[in-house]
Design an enzyme around this catalytic site. Structure first.
Site, PDB file in Angstrom:
ATOM      1  N   GLU A  89      -3.301   7.646   7.290  1.00  9.72           N
ATOM      2  CA  GLU A  89      -3.898   6.617   6.442  1.00  9.72           C
ATOM      3  C   GLU A  89      -3.758   5.231   7.056  1.00  9.72           C
ATOM      4  O   GLU A  89      -2.832   4.975   7.804  1.00  9.72           O
ATOM      5  CB  GLU A  89      -3.168   6.568   5.090  1.00  9.72           C
ATOM      6  CG  GLU A  89      -3.212   7.858   4.337  1.00  9.72           C
ATOM      7  CD  GLU A  89      -2.290   7.837   3.125  1.00  9.72           C
ATOM      8  OE1 GLU A  89      -2.083   6.741   2.552  1.00  9.72           O
ATOM      9  OE2 GLU A  89      -1.788   8.905   2.766  1.00  9.72           O
ATOM     10  N   CYS A 113      13.373   8.935   2.864  1.00  8.57           N
ATOM     11  CA  CYS A 113      13.749   7.993   1.803  1.00  8.57           C
ATOM     12  C   CYS A 113      13.331   8.590   0.455  1.00  8.57           C
ATOM     13  O   CYS A 113      12.217   9.102   0.318  1.00  8.57           O
ATOM     14  CB  CYS A 113      13.076   6.642   2.004  1.00  8.57           C
ATOM     15  SG  CYS A 113      13.563   5.848   3.543  1.00  8.57           S
ATOM     16  N   CYS A 330       2.317   4.028   0.744  1.00 12.78           N
ATOM     17  CA  CYS A 330       2.131   4.796   1.967  1.00 12.78           C
ATOM     18  C   CYS A 330       2.336   6.279   1.727  1.00 12.78           C
ATOM     19  O   CYS A 330       3.241   6.706   1.044  1.00 12.78           O
ATOM     20  CB  CYS A 330       3.011   4.275   3.094  1.00 12.78           C
ATOM     21  SG  CYS A 330       4.747   4.278   2.732  1.00 12.78           S
TER      22      CYS A 330
END
Ligand code: SAH
Length: 341
Positions: A89, A113, A330
């Site tokens: 992306e 994360c 994201c």
């Protein structure tokens, strides 16, 4: 056969010498590609036939396939299909100061994360240099705009793909080519200390952003596995060294997660941690995703947090919220695509 968009000017110069042509011809080629945006050797009128034949043998102009584009007011989100059918992306944001493109550096991410969508899909591979360069060229061509700023904050950990990322920066920064100023390029890292050290010695004017997200080791290591490998104390030490050596201000990114890291105590602790460091703190309203339970802090809480930092003389801004309607956090688009499959 290699992709031409992955070659630095210095590499093309060496190449021209190797094939028995003049070094300066590389510059002509570079200008055809990046200034005139010509994507075929046949149109390059000042390069001799013989050389063109050799170039055609050795390089291609293959581009990424734009699979979809989602548009919101000032944001355009791209899903690209790569040659091996992996998806990445990029997000274009229109600011008053220019057009900024957030690019991906890897297919997936291994940093894990807990709040991040990209890490739900493990790293498949690093992006090649040309795959990063093409995110810029193709968005520019598609929207008929020029991109003035590039942030490496899409899918992936840039410092886990160090060499390709550095080559990419050298290509887009070159004044004879795309010419994006180093000060307009930002690398964001979750804190890979050995690579921060290495980067410090590259002598580049590129901005460094650190994904901090917590004011102490205990909380940080719960949110971000990288903190178990490289602890907060060492991270802060290396950042101080970095600032001393480069004379550049560092940005700390801090996602505001409701009830997790957004209390007044957290703010005071953060102010103490960063006291005296030449830095900016960027408070990021969390972009909620359907797969992860964290919630965004309330506007009121974000402002309280902001005020405490301000009072303690920390430079702080709250990031403008972009693109939650088009799932611009994201990894969200790629992960949705995987689910539909
Ligand atoms: N791996 C690098 C760069 C990619 S992530 C890094 O960690 O910095 C870019 C930034 O987006 C990081 O600060 C990351 O923590 C943050 N981020 C990830 N998921 C997010 C979400 N859902 N909402 C807001 N920011 C997010």
């Amino acid at each position: 056969m290699e992709n031409i968009y992955g070659k630095k000017l210095t590499e093309l110069e060496d190449y021209f010498e190797k094939i028995g042509d003049k070094k300066f011809k590389a510059l002509q080629l570079y200008e055809w590609i990046y200034k005139k945006r010509i994507a075929s050797f046949d149109d390059m009128s000042n390069i001799k036939k013989e050389t063109l034949m050799t170039l055609k043998r050795d390089f291609n102009f293959d581009i990424l396939q734009i699979m979809s584009r989602l548009d919101d007011k000032d944001v355009h989100k791209y899903l690209f299909n790569l040659k091996d059918n992996n998806k990445i992306e990029a997000v274009l944001m229109k600011h008053d100061y220019g057009n900024s493109l957030c690019i991906s550096t890897q297919v997936g991410c291994n940093m894990g994360c807990s709040f991040c969508e990209s890490g739900r899909l493990k790293k498949v591979r690093n992006l090649e240099t040309y795959e990063m360069v093409l995110q810029i060229l193709e968005v520019e061509a598609d929207l008929k705009i020029r991109i003035s700023h590039v942030v490496l904050m899409g899918i992936g950990e840039p410092f886990d793909n160090y060499d390709n990322v550095l080559d990419f920066i050298k290509i887009i920064n070159n004044g004879r080519g795309i010419d994006i100023g180093a000060r307009h390029i930002t690398i964001s890292t979750c804190g890979v200390i050995p690579k921060i050290k290495k980067f410090m010695d590259e002598d580049m004017q590129v901005n460094l952003a650190i994904s901090l997200h917590a004011p102490n080791q205990e909380l940080r290591s719960k949110l971000m596995p990288i903190a178990q490998a490289y602890n907060l104390k060492d991270l802060i030490t290396i950042i101080k060294e970095y600032i001393n050596k480069t004379n550049r201000r560092v940005t700390f990114e801090y996602i505001m997660l409701k009830g997790i890291n957004d209390s007044e105590t957290n703010a005071i602790e953060l102010a103490k941690l960063l006291k005296g460091i030449n830095c900016y703190v960027n408070l990021i309203p969390y972009n909620e995703t359907s797969h992860i339970e964290y919630q965004k802090s309330s506007q009121e809480q974000i402002l309280k947090f902001y005020d405490i930092l301000k009072k303690n003389k920390i430079n702080v801004t709250i990031r403008r919220e972009f693109g939650s309607k088009v799932m611009a956090a994201c990894g969200q688009l790629r992960s949705l695509y995987k689910e539909e499959q």
